[in-house]
Design an enzyme around this catalytic site. Structure first.
Site, PDB file in Angstrom:
ATOM      1  CB  CYS A  52      56.250  84.795  -4.979  1.00 41.21           C
ATOM      2  SG  CYS A  52      55.955  84.310  -3.267  1.00 41.21           S
ATOM      3  CB  CYS A  55      53.924  81.378  -5.470  1.00 35.21           C
ATOM      4  SG  CYS A  55      52.939  82.875  -5.217  1.00 35.21           S
ATOM      5  CG  HIS A 121      51.716  86.443  -4.360  1.00 33.86           C
ATOM      6  ND1 HIS A 121      52.933  86.051  -3.843  1.00 33.86           N
ATOM      7  CD2 HIS A 121      51.865  87.740  -4.754  1.00 33.86           C
ATOM      8  CE1 HIS A 121      53.786  87.070  -3.927  1.00 33.86           C
ATOM      9  NE2 HIS A 121      53.168  88.104  -4.468  1.00 33.86           N
ATOM     10  CG  ASN A 161      58.167  90.680  10.991  1.00 33.20           C
ATOM     11  OD1 ASN A 161      57.753  91.184  12.030  1.00 33.20           O
ATOM     12  ND2 ASN A 161      59.344  90.087  10.900  1.00 33.20           N
ATOM     13  CB  SER A 169      62.037  90.307   2.496  1.00 30.64           C
ATOM     14  OG  SER A 169      61.962  88.978   2.947  1.00 30.64           O
ATOM     15  CG  HIS A 172      52.922  84.039  -0.670  1.00 32.22           C
ATOM     16  ND1 HIS A 172      52.699  83.475  -1.905  1.00 32.22           N
ATOM     17  CD2 HIS A 172      52.159  83.309   0.193  1.00 32.22           C
ATOM     18  CE1 HIS A 172      51.863  82.462  -1.784  1.00 32.22           C
ATOM     19  NE2 HIS A 172      51.519  82.342  -0.515  1.00 32.22           N
ATOM     20  CG  HIS A 174      55.702  84.622   5.110  1.00 34.79           C
ATOM     21  ND1 HIS A 174      55.652  85.738   4.287  1.00 34.79           N
ATOM     22  CD2 HIS A 174      56.865  84.730   5.792  1.00 34.79           C
ATOM     23  CE1 HIS A 174      56.740  86.470   4.462  1.00 34.79           C
ATOM     24  NE2 HIS A 174      57.498  85.889   5.386  1.00 34.79           N
ATOM     25  CD  GLN A 176      60.304  84.874  10.095  1.00 29.23           C
ATOM     26  OE1 GLN A 176      61.295  84.263  10.500  1.00 29.23           O
ATOM     27  NE2 GLN A 176      60.360  86.097   9.616  1.00 29.23           N
TER      28      GLN A 176
END
Ligand SMILES: O=P(O)(O)O[C@H]1O[C@H](CO)[C@@H](O)[C@H](O)[C@H]1O
Ligand SMILES: O=P(O)(O)O[C@H]1O[C@H](CO)[C@@H](O)[C@H](O)[C@H]1O
Lengths: 384, 384
Positions: A52, A55, A121, A161, A169, A172, A174, A176
């Site tokens: 990943c 990570c 993760h 997302n 994609s 993990h 996250h 934006q």
């Protein structure tokens, strides 16, 4: 002819934030589905995945190495510029003349940041502690202030997302943050709607004791949520509320289990205006919403989530001054999740939706009822 | 600072039909993709599938049996009411009072039809003969007239969802026709934009010899297409044109390979206004567009396609009278296909797109160039 009943008759509802309608087809709930089946939403991920790029300690797409960002394990986040940003930092090239008024083209500059929610993760918002979620809220406030005070920037869009189904994609957890030299279409439309509502006192119906926006003018979202809180609990659209925030399926929801999260005690224009208690309350409601989502179909529930607020943060001295035109904004979070009937059957917003208007197959009231019935305890955390 | 170049600098473009912007990130073309991979788009289907509820002679979801509808094999279509219509026929219940101006709710009535394009289970528009496609165009004209003259109906939306990726639940080539008691949001917005353009003579720039709409007023789409036809062929956005129709990637395209199809010789408000030659020309351009789509990634290319036109058909005597306010509409077809880089990598319109505005990763000009380079002969029909 029987009297109209929105629980069973086809109708359309108006979204006062966007000016768009949604076509509701409550009678169509049980049509069979022979179309695309979604793959199972992976629920058992390792704590750390050596492949990943988010990570701790791993290599990113750019070749850069992540540090460990684990100063306070389970409570630390990490923020960095996206290796494949959709916009480039200022100064950008100057605009050129448009050859014809039908060919409008404006240069855009800005930055795109990635915010890793946690070193782990496998821990989505639904699995994180309140302390960890509060840390994310703090990061949002920080990046909103930082990027929002940079030259040429006019708007900060924070979003997440979640899930492959929603174009994510990397599992993990996250989000934006895009800082842009213009106010994007949808945010601009919402701000215009809020301003139009405030300018028309005729709009301000009972209950008149709802909070008000700048210059004591009515606020569309203060009024809306005030009215929703007055509807009998088991008949309304509210899923959960705590001291400062409420989560509900809005009257005009498009996505099957769409949720709107907003503060209801006072008119709060942005994340930067939140008190410490309000931040804790926000973390709590985000935790409750995402837990219920996962519990609905016992899966890691996909969605796009985004924050709408004041385009740019107020200065430190302006934060106490509510009477500022920009404070027309009322902080809120949209959750747009695609799942419809199970972890493997989603709603497609295609065809009629792309050519005409959004369409949904059961009422927002039914969606709220089902989300209310879900537990606040995550199904993976249940002890047998 | 280098001069602005839309082929390489981030910018936003305005869609004059919808009033929305699209953010274009041309520099972002080659970012790696680790997200969802689409399953292969099935290309070898049987001529007849005994389990398909649209194939001749089979049983439908409602339990009704399809007849053979093969009077003239390879040239016959079939139309019937959808077994799971999203709206119900008139008369519907009467509206009830809104409890608050933020809770607008209008009853909707109408009908939903399914149009099977052909008895053959495996022949999409891209594989059908021109005669067969012309037969579909004739059916569209017929259903537009029939449903459009029914009581309470205000708009006819013709569309096709093709491919599982676009929510289509049956690969047997078919489209839908929804007749509604209101003009849907997007169609209404486009009509308003066309009317606003017509009312403002300042909009009508050179070349002034483009065709005009009702009352000799400028038409947004006549002007737009006229300008596009003047751009040097290899630099523009036009993919293909024949005697009466042109297909292009519009200046404001959101979907990677979005296409707009429209007549360019004269202002044509609806399908009902088409001459016999224009219908043949339309069939031809639809064939060429769908063949190029399939050839682009050698797959059965998914899309949502829809027709925008005059909300209701003109009466037989009104068809010659162009000076009618409703003739502000200019017939056009939108194709919105999701594939981005290959048959298995799609564009997701999520997150920023749902909260801010649409975003694309390469320019419409590049998309047009790639579609121009595709053959008009379907890859499955090539003889080795
Ligand atoms: O009507 P169908 O093919 O069953 O359903 C499909 O098209 C409809 C109209 O575009 C959409 O609302 C549905 O989400 C989609 O799955
Ligand atoms: O930025 P990412 O995660 O690579 O990409 C994802 O989010 C973007 C912003 O919502 C979208 O434009 C992309 O289509 C989506 O795949």
């Amino acid at each position: 002819i029987e009297p109209f009943d929105p629980a069973s008759h086809p109708h359309r509802r108006f979204n006062p934030l966007t000016g768009e309608y949604v076509l509701v087809s409550p009678h169509r709930n049980n049509r069979p589905w022979q179309g695309q089946i979604e793959p199972p939403q992976q629920i058992t991920l390792p704590h750390h995945d050596p492949k990943c790029y988010l990570c701790p300690g791993n290599e990113r797409a750019s070749g850069q190495n992540n540090d460990t960002y684990e100063h306070t394990m389970y409570e630390h986040t990490k923020i960095f510029p996206n290796d494949y940003a959709s916009v480039l930092p200022p100064p950008g090239p100057a605009a050129r003349a448009t050859p014809h008024p039908l060919f409008v083209c404006e240069p855009v500059v800005g930055t795109c940041d990635v915010l890793i929610f946690h070193p782990r993760h496998d821990l989505t918002l639904a699995r994180l502690s309140l302390t960890a979620i509060t840390r994310i809220v703090d990061e949002w406030v920080g990046v909103y202030r930082r990027r929002g005070s940079q030259q040429s920037i006019k708007y900060i869009q924070i979003f997440e997302n979640k899930g492959a189904m929603m174009g994510c994609s990397n599992p993990h957890p996250h989000g934006q943050i895009w800082a842009l030299s213009h106010i994007p279409t949808i945010a601009a439309t919402e701000l215009t709607s809020l301003a139009r509502y405030a300018a028309n006192p005729g709009n301000h119906m009972e209950p008149s004791e709802s909070p008000r926006g700048p210059f004591g003018r009515p606020c569309l979202l203060c009024d809306y949520i005030h009215f929703e809180l007055g509807v009998a609990e088991d008949q309304g659209r509210i899923i959960v509320h705590n001291e400062h925030f409420v989560a509900l399926v809005p009257w005009w929801a498009v996505w099957p289990f769409e949720i709107l999260v907003l503060p209801y005690h006072r008119h709060i224009p942005s994340l930067a205006h939140l008190t410490h208690e309000e931040k804790l309350s926000l973390a709590d409601v985000l935790s409750k919403v995402t837990k219920r989502y996962d519990n609905l179909f016992s899966c890691s529930f996909a969605y796009s989530m985004g924050v709408h607020q004041r385009p740019l943060p107020p200065s430190e001295e302006d934060i106490q001054n509510i009477d500022d035109e920009d404070n027309i904004a009322h902080l809120h979070f949209h959750f747009f999740p695609p799942l419809l009937r199970s972890a493997s059957i989603r709603k497609f917003l295609v065809g009629f939706e792309l050519m005409g208007e959004a369409q949904r197959d059961f009422t927002p009231e039914l969606a709220a009822q089902r989300l209310r019935a879900c537990s606040d305890v995550h199904y993976l955390d249940l002890v047998e």
